[in-house]
Design an enzyme around this catalytic site. Structure first.
Site: not given
Ligand code: EPZ
Length: 433
Positions: A22-23, A121, A308, A401
């Site tokens: 998915k990701n 997020r 995850d 999803r």
């Molecule tokens: C990706 O989300 C994945 N989703 C998530 O999988 C996964 O949990 C996550 O990466 C971490 O590995 C997809 O790939 C579609 P991040 P993403 O930006 O990109 C903070 C699932 O179950 N952050 O690495 O949104 C954020 O709040 C999903 O498949 C900021 O503060 O994750 C979080 O605490 C859930 N500002 C941390 O960084 C930003 O601009 C990690 O977020 C961006 C992120």
């Protein structure tokens, strides 16, 4: 049918094939917009999030058609650069169209994605990085909920990410691929899905160095070309089914696994008592005794233990022979599943948003529980496999999803599981497949 019914207590036996990731699919579907032509994606999972990304493509004037698990995307014509609030609310990963549309048309209007049950997020890293690439940003619409970005020319820059955000790394790459000059990302995310995106873009003609590392360098090119690409298998679906064996016991074969992407999960499951043997892309995993506790399990960016998989391991450790601690370092509200597992007889104390202590119990009791998010729902499904009696998990649309058909896959491993109606009484007496 948005509930799943599981009759627990039987060990798992059999084999299943792991779906596409998915990701990896979501950023690559957004990336198809960078090519003015046709892209063929093989091993693409038929899941709700992919269907939502296809809806956005159609909103932009593109077409996408399935042939089995192959998705054929035609992005020759882009008739709009607007991604609606409805699309982003349905699926926050639509934010990846920000970089892709900027790269293709130098303009995009996209609704600000809200938070979700696992956290706020935010997208500040995305916006500040892209702004530094000669992109103007305005907030408009009701409550300033629309981000309007535009530029006469994307210019490469040095991007220093405060946190190795997966989405921010991907959005910067998507913005930089057709830009002018060189973009260097420091502290880039190293998740396999970022590598998959880079491999896809390189095959389509992008110039990217440092793929899969914390330092990625993109040299802008004039255009990409048509390409056929096979998506990697889903490492979290793989880990989910590995955890199912740990919690229910048994001996199964998982085929089409992403063997290089699951080391941290395999190491944890071996430590708690699973026997794991891998040959090429086939895993044999067995567990025929009560799981051992895990002193401190901390979620971390890749290659650390993935957030995850945190909910699924909470389920496993709820039955361990002793106490374990989970430290959730990535998201601020990813322990909601604890109260659902406690309804089934688990003994989990959430001390704060980062720390949960799990005191293993001898058995879980079947019951009525609710899925709060994609991975929490999957974790409740595998809890049902071990619980005594029948478990009904409500609101499982969120599971669809990310899992093509979790009931199909677990049934092929010998589980008594099926979707059922939303009417819980009917569901409880619903005949199993
Ligand atoms: C990706 O989300 C994945 N989703 C998530 O999988 C996964 O949990 C996550 O990466 C971490 O590995 C997809 O790939 C579609 P991040 P993403 O930006 O990109 C903070 C699932 O179950 N952050 O690495 O949104 C954020 O709040 C999903 O498949 C900021 O503060 O994750 C979080 O605490 C859930 N500002 C941390 O960084 C930003 O601009 C990690 O977020 C961006 C992120």
């Amino acid at each position: 049918m948005s509930s799943i019914k599981v009759i627990g207590g039987s060990k798992l036996k059999g084999e299943t094939i792991i779906q596409g990731s998915k990701n990896a699919a979501l950023p690559i579907i957004a990336a198809t917009v960078l090519n003015q032509g046709v892209t063929i994606l093989r091993n693409c999972p038929r899941i709700l999030d992919v269907f939502h990304m296809i809806d956005v493509l159609k909103e932009l004037g593109c077409t996408a058609n399935w042939e089995g698990n192959t998705l054929i995307v035609d992005t020759t014509y882009i008739s709009s650069t607007k991604v609606s609030e409805n699309s982003v609310q349905k699926m926050r990963s639509s934010i990846l169209f920000l970089g892709a549309l900027l790269g293709r048309t130098q303009e995009v209007s996209i609704a600000y994605p809200g938070g979700c049950s696992i956290g706020k997020r935010p997208i500040d890293y995305h916006l500040e990085s892209i702004k530094s690439m000669n992109v103007s940003q305005e907030f408009c619409g009701e409550n300033n909920s629309i981000i309007h970005c535009y530029t006469d020319k994307i210019k490469g820059n040095d991007i220093f990410l405060r946190f190795p955000s997966v989405g921010a790394t991907q959005n910067v790459i998507l913005t930089a691929v057709l830009g002018e000059g060189i973009t260097r990302i420091f502290n880039a995310a190293r998740e396999p899905e970022v590598l998959d995106l880079c491999n896809f873009l390189s095959l389509a003609g992008a110039r990217i160095r440092g793929k899969g590392t914390a330092f990625i360098e993109i040299e802008g090119v004039k255009a990409l070309h048509d390409v056929e690409y096979k998506l990697s298998s889903d490492r979290i679906v793989t880990g989910t089914y590995m955890a199912a064996v740990a919690v229910a016991g048994g001996d199964v074969v998982l085929r089409n696994i992403p063997v290089n992407h699951i080391e941290s999960v395999s190491n944890v499951l071996k430590r708690i008592g699973c026997k794991i043997r891998v040959t090429d892309d086939v895993m044999k995993i067995s567990c025929n005794k009560r799981p051992l506790p895990y002193d401190i399990l901390k979620t971390q960016p890749y290659p650390g233990f993935p957030t995850d998989m945190q909910s699924q391991l909470m389920t496993v450790l709820s039955l361990a022979d002793g106490a374990s601690t989970i430290i959730e370092e990535i998201f601020e509200s990813r322990f909601q599943n604890a109260k659902e597992l406690n309804k089934m007889g688990a003994n989990i104390t959430v001390e704060n948003e980062n720390k949960a202590v799990i005191r293993g119990v001898n058995s879980l009791q079947g019951g009525l529980v609710r899925a709060y998010d994609l991975r929490a729902g999957a974790a409740l499904v595998i809890a049902g496999l071990a619980a005594l009696g029948t478990t009904v998990i409500r609101d499982v649309t969120c599971v669809e999803r990310g899992y093509e058909d979790i009931c199909r896959d677990l049934r092929s491993l010998g589980a008594s599981i099926n979707y059922c109606s939303d009417n819980i009484l009917a569901c409880a007496s619903y005949p199993m497949a």
